[in-house]
Enzyme design. Structure first.
Site, PDB file in Angstrom:
ATOM      1  N   LYS A  96       0.880  -1.174   0.000  1.00 18.59           N
ATOM      2  CA  LYS A  96       0.000   0.000   0.000  1.00 18.59           C
ATOM      3  C   LYS A  96       0.913   1.218   0.000  1.00 18.59           C
ATOM      4  O   LYS A  96       1.533   1.535   1.010  1.00 18.59           O
ATOM      5  CB  LYS A  96      -0.901  -0.005   1.232  1.00 18.59           C
ATOM      6  CG  LYS A  96      -1.787   1.226   1.341  1.00 18.59           C
ATOM      7  CD  LYS A  96      -2.505   1.291   2.668  1.00 18.59           C
ATOM      8  CE  LYS A  96      -3.113   2.670   2.851  1.00 18.59           C
ATOM      9  NZ  LYS A  96      -3.660   2.860   4.198  1.00 18.59           N
ATOM     10  N   GLY A 157      -8.156   9.284   8.999  1.00 20.41           N
ATOM     11  CA  GLY A 157      -8.478   9.461  10.406  1.00 20.41           C
ATOM     12  C   GLY A 157      -9.568  10.466  10.714  1.00 20.41           C
ATOM     13  O   GLY A 157      -9.880  10.693  11.880  1.00 20.41           O
ATOM     14  N   ALA A 184      -9.485   5.134   3.497  1.00 23.09           N
ATOM     15  CA  ALA A 184      -9.326   6.241   4.460  1.00 23.09           C
ATOM     16  C   ALA A 184     -10.512   7.197   4.495  1.00 23.09           C
ATOM     17  O   ALA A 184     -11.179   7.426   3.485  1.00 23.09           O
ATOM     18  CB  ALA A 184      -8.070   7.051   4.180  1.00 23.09           C
ATOM     19  N   GLY A 185     -10.744   7.714   5.688  1.00 18.88           N
ATOM     20  CA  GLY A 185     -11.706   8.792   5.871  1.00 18.88           C
ATOM     21  C   GLY A 185     -13.101   8.364   6.262  1.00 18.88           C
ATOM     22  O   GLY A 185     -13.955   9.210   6.539  1.00 18.88           O
ATOM     23  N   ASN A 206      -9.528   1.802   9.205  1.00 22.47           N
ATOM     24  CA  ASN A 206      -8.860   1.423  10.452  1.00 22.47           C
ATOM     25  C   ASN A 206      -9.446   2.176  11.647  1.00 22.47           C
ATOM     26  O   ASN A 206     -10.050   1.598  12.544  1.00 22.47           O
ATOM     27  CB  ASN A 206      -7.351   1.692  10.312  1.00 22.47           C
ATOM     28  CG  ASN A 206      -6.524   1.140  11.464  1.00 22.47           C
ATOM     29  OD1 ASN A 206      -5.332   0.895  11.302  1.00 22.47           O
ATOM     30  ND2 ASN A 206      -7.090   0.914  12.633  1.00 22.47           N
ATOM     31  N   THR A 207      -9.299   3.497  11.629  1.00 22.31           N
ATOM     32  CA  THR A 207      -9.638   4.287  12.810  1.00 22.31           C
ATOM     33  C   THR A 207     -11.096   4.125  13.225  1.00 22.31           C
ATOM     34  O   THR A 207     -11.401   4.051  14.419  1.00 22.31           O
ATOM     35  CB  THR A 207      -9.332   5.776  12.544  1.00 22.31           C
ATOM     36  OG1 THR A 207      -7.995   5.889  12.056  1.00 22.31           O
ATOM     37  CG2 THR A 207      -9.461   6.604  13.819  1.00 22.31           C
TER      38      THR A 207
END
Lengths: 257, 65
Positions: A96, A157, A184-185, A206-207
């Site tokens: 990645k 994040g 992401a996001g 992830n977050t």
């Protein structure tokens, strides 16, 4: 199911491994959600620490595909060296690729990203580039040898969801045959469903899971939303319209004064 | 001689990367290495010379997003 560099994943859910309250919760999140890819990184190791070995065993035991990242790299050279170290440690050609260009937004550096992608593709890597919805950048990355694109939904994040739906729709429409992962996001499962309904092939986050009050439950919620969005996309959704149209037949309605 | 390992100055006597890793206490740890910004594969560590002022990066698997 879409193939990523020839690999058909059992689910469209890619999940990060950072920021969990404990390794046990990380493991449970993967098992309960059936996420099929784990993103990982490389970081400095202290002499005698053996921390890397313990983490590697945990990930290996999950039985999922491993996608190392080049998180935190701000130059092509740094990202290329990190990718090579990751390939040796994780025994995979998948990478990645992150080349960050702006420290506040963590927006990719498009110029450095293309340079690093071209070098890594020549070196046999299977590159998953963390990119934006920019069409020209997508074109350059594909020319560089990338066979997958990973446009952001929002800055890493933030949990803002898909902040530029128009741009993402355009990207999807422009390259209908290129496997694409929204990376992401995302903050909520409804945003994941929206991305899948738009025709994206998988999601990486992830977050939103790791920082939820109950990461395992949130991982399951995302898994269900991803599956729902995919089913909806394949079911060919109706076209929206501005004017109301009654769903109950008017014919046969009783005439009442 | 003085070198840098993960940003920390160290005094070492070994003159190749494999020996430096052993001397610095890494033993058989699952690590990857770079010298002065360039990746050095496991198989090339013994033939990779280390000189005063060199900067070593020694990394291992970690959590990532």
């Amino acid at each position: 199911m879409t193939a990523f560099y020839g690999v058909e994943l059992p689910t469209a859910f890619m999940l990060g491994t950072a920021q969990y309250p404990s390794p046990a919760i990380l493991g449970a999140a993967f098992r309960e959600s059936a996420a099929s890819v784990a993103t990982v990184s490389v970081r400095r190791e202290a002499a005698g620490a053996q921390a890397g070995e313990g983490f590697w065993r945990l990930i290996r035991d999950l039985g999922v595909h491993v996608l190392p990242n080049t998180a935190g790299c701000y130059s092509p050279g740094e990202a290329i060296t990190t990718a090579k170290m990751a390939r040796e440690l994780f025994e995979t050609d998948w990478i990645k690729l992150e080349v960050i260009g702006h420290s506040d937004s963590l927006q990719p550096d498009p110029f450095g990203l293309v340079e690093a992608a071209a070098s890594l593709c020549r070196d046999g890597f299977k590159v998953f580039p963390y990119t934006t919805e920019d069409l020209v950048l997508a074109d350059r990355l594909l020319d560089a040898g990338c066979e997958v694109l990973m446009p952001w939904g929002a800055p890493i994040g933030t949990g803002l969801g898909l902040v530029n739906p128009y741009g993402l729709r355009s990207l999807r429409a422009q390259y209908p045959d290129v496997p694409m992962v929204i990376d992401a996001g995302l903050g909520l499962p409804s945003q994941a469903a929206q991305a899948m309904e738009m025709g994206f092939d998988a999601l990486l986050l992830n977050t939103a899971v790791a920082k939820a009050g109950d990461p395992v439950a949130m991982a399951v919620a995302f898994a269900k939303a991803i599956e729902a969005g995919k089913l909806a996309r394949n079911a060919d959704p109706m076209e929206p319209r501005d004017m109301a149209a009654p769903s109950t037949p008017l014919i046969g309605k009783a005439f009442l004064q | 001689m003085k070198i840098s390992i993960n940003g920390v100055a160290k005094d070492i006597t070994s003159t190749n990367l494999a020996a430096v890793l052993h001397e610095a206490g890494y033993g058989d740890a699952r690590v990857a290495t770079a010298v002065n910004g360039h990746f050095v594969p496991v198989g090339q560590r013994a033939s990779c010379p280390i000189e005063a002022g060199d900067q070593l990066e020694i990394v291992a698997p970690r959590q990532g997003g």
